[in-house]
Design an enzyme around this catalytic site. Sequence first.
Site, PDB file in Angstrom:
ATOM      1  CG  ASP A  12     -68.059  21.981   6.715  1.00  0.00           C
ATOM      2  OD1 ASP A  12     -67.002  21.324   6.651  1.00  0.00           O
ATOM      3  OD2 ASP A  12     -68.575  22.331   7.785  1.00  0.00           O
ATOM      4  N   GLY A  17     -75.747  20.873  18.483  1.00  0.00           N
ATOM      5  CA  GLY A  17     -75.516  21.710  17.316  1.00  0.00           C
ATOM      6  C   GLY A  17     -74.902  23.019  17.770  1.00  0.00           C
TER       7      GLY A  17
HETATM    8  P1  AMP Z   1     -75.459  19.313  13.378  1.00  0.00           P
HETATM    9  O1  AMP Z   1     -75.661  20.534  14.180  1.00  0.00           O
HETATM   10  O2  AMP Z   1     -76.276  19.310  12.111  1.00  0.00           O
HETATM   11  O3  AMP Z   1     -74.013  19.002  13.087  1.00  0.00           O
HETATM   12  O4  AMP Z   1     -76.039  18.096  14.262  1.00  0.00           O
HETATM   13  C1  AMP Z   1     -75.361  17.635  15.423  1.00  0.00           C
HETATM   14  C2  AMP Z   1     -75.523  16.139  15.558  1.00  0.00           C
HETATM   15  O5  AMP Z   1     -76.901  15.799  15.735  1.00  0.00           O
HETATM   16  C3  AMP Z   1     -75.079  15.365  14.321  1.00  0.00           C
HETATM   17  O6  AMP Z   1     -73.719  15.081  14.322  1.00  0.00           O
HETATM   18  C4  AMP Z   1     -75.926  14.101  14.417  1.00  0.00           C
HETATM   19  O7  AMP Z   1     -75.330  13.176  15.268  1.00  0.00           O
HETATM   20  C5  AMP Z   1     -77.213  14.601  15.057  1.00  0.00           C
HETATM   21  N1  AMP Z   1     -78.220  14.878  14.016  1.00  0.00           N
HETATM   22  C6  AMP Z   1     -78.414  16.043  13.355  1.00  0.00           C
HETATM   23  N2  AMP Z   1     -79.427  15.917  12.478  1.00  0.00           N
HETATM   24  C7  AMP Z   1     -79.882  14.658  12.584  1.00  0.00           C
HETATM   25  C8  AMP Z   1     -80.922  13.914  11.924  1.00  0.00           C
HETATM   26  N3  AMP Z   1     -81.672  14.464  10.983  1.00  0.00           N
HETATM   27  N4  AMP Z   1     -81.115  12.640  12.287  1.00  0.00           N
HETATM   28  C9  AMP Z   1     -80.339  12.079  13.258  1.00  0.00           C
HETATM   29  N5  AMP Z   1     -79.347  12.715  13.893  1.00  0.00           N
HETATM   30  C10 AMP Z   1     -79.116  13.993  13.572  1.00  0.00           C
END
Ligand code: AMP
EC number: 2.7.10.1
Length: 813
Positions: free
Chosen positions: A576, A460
């Site tokens: 977004d 993230g």
């Molecule tokens: P984000 O910072 O929200 O874009 O999260 C980065 C990546 O982590 C995402 O693209 C997903 O692959 C994974 N991810 C985030 N939240 C979840 C979740 N609740 N369950 C499973 N994978 C997640």
Amino acid sequence: MNLLDSRTVMGDLGWIAYPKNGWEEIGEVDENYAPIHTYQVCKVMEQNQNNWLLTSWISNEGASRIFIELKFTLRDCNSLPGGLGTCKETFNMYYFESDDEDGRNIKENQYIKIDTIAADESFTELDLGDRVMKLNTEVRDVGPLTKKGFYLAFQDVGACIALVSVRVYYKKCPSVIRNLARFPDTITGADSSQLLEVSGVCINHSVTEEAPKMHCSAEGEWLVPIGKCLCKAGYEEKNNTCQAPSPVSTVKKGKITKNSISLSWQEPDRPNGIILEYEIKYFEKDQETSYTIIKSKETTITADGLKPGSTYIFQIRARTAAGYGGFSQRFEFETSPLLAASSDESQIPIIVVSVTVGVILLAVVIGFLLSGSCCDHGCGWASSLRAVAYPSLTWRCGYSKAKQDPEEEKMHFHNGHIKLPGVRTYVDPHTYEDPNQAVHEFAKEIEASCITIERVIGAGEFGEVCSGRLKLQGKREFPVAIKTLKVGYTEKQRRDFLGEASIMGQFDHPNIIHLEGVVTKSKPVMIVSEYMENGSLDTFLKKNDGQFTVIQLVGMLRGIASGMKYLSDMGYVHRDLAARNILINSNLVCKVSDFGLSRVLEDDPEAAYTTRGGKIPIRWTAPEAIAFRKFTSASDVWSYGIVMWEVMSYGERPYWEMTNQDVIKAVEEGYRLPSPMDCPAALYQLMLDCWQKDRNSRPKFDEIVSILDKLIRNPSSLKTLVNASSRASNLLVEHSPVGTGAYRSVGEWLEAIKMGRYTEIFMENGYSSMDAVAQVTLEDLRRLGVTLVGHQKKIMNSLQEMKVQLVNGMVPF
Ligand code: AMP
């Protein structure tokens, strides 16, 4: 569900063979001495064979489409010396419908033919002189059936067959409980592409929130759940059931001041478990639509920030591991009047009521002037100003400034939504002076010891994203996703990181990622949310290119639209929305995620700086939002149209490799993305509607949901696809086909798209120049032996991309 399985019938099958010297049963037994009902016939040397084998009557048990699985061996005529002239390599299967067993003596020509059955190509092999017999399995289906049962008949016309087993079955979607609704065993429809809409019934102690429905596919799978039931007040969902503690019955008032009421109560008579906390709901009499909820672990609370001389209604309920019990009866208590002497004036300093009229008026006027923008910017100081000027306005501005017991959580509601009253239902965490307060209003604090981190699953903006497990007291451990804040963060980064939780925590919808809570009292700071097994939608689709039915894809789109409808109803604009920001779980349920504050677009690698300084994911964003930052639910609808395109093209990049500048220009000039391959026309039309230049002409999310629901209910409406040739001609208007120079050779082009393995086939079949390649159609690809759907798409999309680049635009709108 089996209607007949000849292998499991212990006694006589009761089948009839005629003529008598045709089919014969071989009396074999298996290792358990159970009979194996094998019928064989082998009259390959004799002319004009017509040997029939009739089954006994088979009830269809209400199914209107049945499947027949045959296991048999068939001798290769070549392996029968001398039999070549008369020998056959097929047999025929028939059926005859009847309501009872009387139909047995019907004439041959009354049977309806199901099919001619042949063995697989590999059924016999001549292997060094040995004849190797292979067991073939063939399945046929019959429907719609209109009577109660049927007979099957097998006609041999001179082959050498051993019919080893016959299994007759129908498919059903087995009874399940989904979203607290019970769906009955449902026999699939008569048509092989039919989806049956089935209504669910809310389980005990639950009520309908949105009529629960699912669709039973011809394959016996439940698809596209819609709607849900919720546990009744007083019950909580646990393992697909609802149960709970008895209501609190005795409530006593304690100290009462002008602005506060203290209460105490006794544990419910039948706690039915350990009481984990109490929830106290209160509101000013006759103002029930605006109420406050306090959660407390104690059996006493003080409700403060109340109006002097006013009557308040209180109700209390207890929560155990099984969930909440029912609310108690209503208890009424009144605050002391404004001018009454009181020893407790801690909430509102006495000076407030004695300031001059001029100061009050001035403050009220300032407060009035500010009220229009109160919740967009600076509600914090505006509300405190009002609180000082006129205590009752504190109530209007939505959150209490009273000191609060750290064991208590407090939230205000309006018309069922957490709110700033009278403004909008989603509360921008920026309106809080102290962002930490926003987090704790909307997110539960979780102890780090309840979390087990298992592995890193993503990155993230603020740190790693991990999967793990959460074990809350009295609840079963369950999988979660954990976002962590990396060490060495600045205060702003912490605030922005937790901002996402403050937003997510305000939502409660099956298509919005659910927040479990936050860890802020220890390090690392974490955001814990439900775990989505299949990760982000774009990656998932790319990985599973061509693997889903149109209905499954539409089910995903329906979920996303439903989540977006909820957000737009709440007054939240996502800004977004893109497939990369949708998460998908193991049931293929899609949920909207990635909620942020100012940073909303900072962490998106797709977001680019515009000339006006903002950072915007150009390819997903409506022109008015790019040009003058007009972000609204209507601009979210535009982005939704792009998500539809991404889903229907299995994660293709919108506008392929065109530059952002070219995309902006093309869209401004009225060009739109062409239809993805094999896309139902109704879906492409909906995309085009979402991409209307005039944002007021775009459909609203509730309309999108109901359009998709209609398509799901009537899958034949999805059968009309956007015509491949019209797609191509749209792109080629006024322009030459793929030009020389785009790639130097067919080989170079195929290598570039990692399809180099087909170079030879292309060259051998006359597609040796790029101009020739430009004429390739999907049918040509199939003919050339490019049978994998994913490869067909890659090649067709690449051709399209080159054409689009050549015409310097897309489909004219
Ligand atoms: P984000 O910072 O929200 O874009 O999260 C980065 C990546 O982590 C995402 O693209 C997903 O692959 C994974 N991810 C985030 N939240 C979840 C979740 N609740 N369950 C499973 N994978 C997640």
